[in-house]
Design a protein around this motif. Structure first.
Motif, PDB file in Angstrom:
ATOM      1  N   TRP A 144       4.739   3.256 -14.253  1.00 55.28           N
ATOM      2  CA  TRP A 144       5.426   1.968 -14.338  1.00 55.28           C
ATOM      3  C   TRP A 144       6.348   1.824 -13.140  1.00 55.28           C
ATOM      4  O   TRP A 144       7.108   2.738 -12.831  1.00 55.28           O
ATOM      5  N   LYS A 145       6.270   0.684 -12.496  1.00 53.23           N
ATOM      6  CA  LYS A 145       7.037   0.396 -11.286  1.00 53.23           C
ATOM      7  C   LYS A 145       8.509   0.198 -11.628  1.00 53.23           C
ATOM      8  O   LYS A 145       8.857  -0.423 -12.605  1.00 53.23           O
ATOM      9  N   GLU A 146       9.362   0.738 -10.750  1.00 58.15           N
ATOM     10  CA  GLU A 146      10.793   0.522 -10.864  1.00 58.15           C
ATOM     11  C   GLU A 146      11.207  -0.460  -9.778  1.00 58.15           C
ATOM     12  O   GLU A 146      10.920  -0.240  -8.606  1.00 58.15           O
ATOM     13  N   ASN A 147      11.839  -1.565 -10.184  1.00 56.85           N
ATOM     14  CA  ASN A 147      12.281  -2.554  -9.187  1.00 56.85           C
ATOM     15  C   ASN A 147      13.442  -1.991  -8.384  1.00 56.85           C
ATOM     16  O   ASN A 147      14.380  -1.437  -8.923  1.00 56.85           O
TER      17      ASN A 147
ATOM     18  N   ASN B   7       0.854  -1.180   0.000  1.00 58.84           N
ATOM     19  CA  ASN B   7       0.000   0.000   0.000  1.00 58.84           C
ATOM     20  C   ASN B   7       0.899   1.242   0.000  1.00 58.84           C
ATOM     21  O   ASN B   7       0.897   2.015   0.936  1.00 58.84           O
ATOM     22  N   ASP B   8       1.703   1.382  -1.063  1.00 68.80           N
ATOM     23  CA  ASP B   8       2.622   2.517  -1.162  1.00 68.80           C
ATOM     24  C   ASP B   8       1.864   3.817  -1.382  1.00 68.80           C
ATOM     25  O   ASP B   8       0.769   3.831  -1.944  1.00 68.80           O
ATOM     26  N   LYS B   9       2.493   4.900  -0.948  1.00 66.56           N
ATOM     27  CA  LYS B   9       1.955   6.239  -1.197  1.00 66.56           C
ATOM     28  C   LYS B   9       3.020   7.025  -1.933  1.00 66.56           C
ATOM     29  O   LYS B   9       4.175   7.060  -1.519  1.00 66.56           O
TER      30      LYS B   9
ATOM     31  N   TYR C  46      -3.101   3.882  -9.137  1.00 71.67           N
ATOM     32  CA  TYR C  46      -3.362   4.698  -7.952  1.00 71.67           C
ATOM     33  C   TYR C  46      -4.857   4.901  -7.721  1.00 71.67           C
ATOM     34  O   TYR C  46      -5.680   4.676  -8.608  1.00 71.67           O
ATOM     35  N   ASN C  47      -5.175   5.382  -6.526  1.00 72.86           N
ATOM     36  CA  ASN C  47      -6.568   5.591  -6.134  1.00 72.86           C
ATOM     37  C   ASN C  47      -7.275   6.660  -6.956  1.00 72.86           C
ATOM     38  O   ASN C  47      -8.499   6.752  -6.928  1.00 72.86           O
TER      39      ASN C  47
ATOM     40  N   LYS D 284      -0.710  10.089  -3.571  1.00 70.52           N
ATOM     41  CA  LYS D 284      -1.618   9.081  -4.133  1.00 70.52           C
ATOM     42  C   LYS D 284      -1.287   7.726  -3.527  1.00 70.52           C
ATOM     43  O   LYS D 284      -0.153   7.457  -3.154  1.00 70.52           O
ATOM     44  N   GLU D 285      -2.294   6.865  -3.462  1.00 69.28           N
ATOM     45  CA  GLU D 285      -2.145   5.548  -2.867  1.00 69.28           C
ATOM     46  C   GLU D 285      -2.211   4.468  -3.941  1.00 69.28           C
ATOM     47  O   GLU D 285      -3.099   4.479  -4.793  1.00 69.28           O
TER      48      GLU D 285
END
Length: 148
Positions: free
Chosen positions: A143-146, A45-47, A136-137, A51-52
């Protein structure tokens, strides 16, 4: 070295707790195994910027991903003298709290299983072409960065 085939690397949506429990139970008859190690990757549940994150949508180039995973699996299997290695990664949308990666290694002793599981997870994150779109909410995405 025998060729190892990967079956069902990818699952649609989250990896269910029932599937994980069943996978563990299936190993109870393999009495040569003395240690298992399990990694479960969960959508956080990153912010970010107020934004969530509500979900991550995973995509991949399956043919390339499977080919690379077979190579990694074979290397780790031999390096740690394992009895079993199982990897399942989600494709599609996984809501926060859902399991998106399940890695399960088994060996005669605990330390090789633990080290192999850790290396398998790190190499999957670095080397397998799987991409995650964080949703996001407010219905926007990035795009996610590992992070290793």
């Amino acid at each position: 070295m025998k060729t190892i085939k990967i079956k069902n690397l990818f699952v649609d949506g989250p990896v269910s707790p029932e599937f994980i429990a069943e996978s563990i139970q299936k190993h109870s008859f393999k009495t040569q195994i003395g240690g298992h190690s399990i990694f479960l990757g969960q959508v956080r549940n990153d912010k970010k910027e107020g934004k969530e994150v509500t979900a991550i949508e995973f995509t991949t180039y399956q043919e390339m991903a499977i080919q690379k995973l077979v190579q990694i699996r074979e290397e780790i299997f031999v390096k740690y003298n394992l009895e079993c290695v199982h990897v399942y990664h989600s494709l599609g949308k996984v809501k926060k709290g859902g399991i998106c990666l399940f890695v399960f290694t088994s060996s005669k002793h605990r330390k090789p299983a633990i080290k192999a599981c850790d290396e398998m997870v790190e190499r999957i994150k670095k080397e397998i072409p799987i991409w995650g779109k964080e949703i996001y909410n407010d219905n926007t995405h990035t795009w996610k960065e590992n992070i290793y």
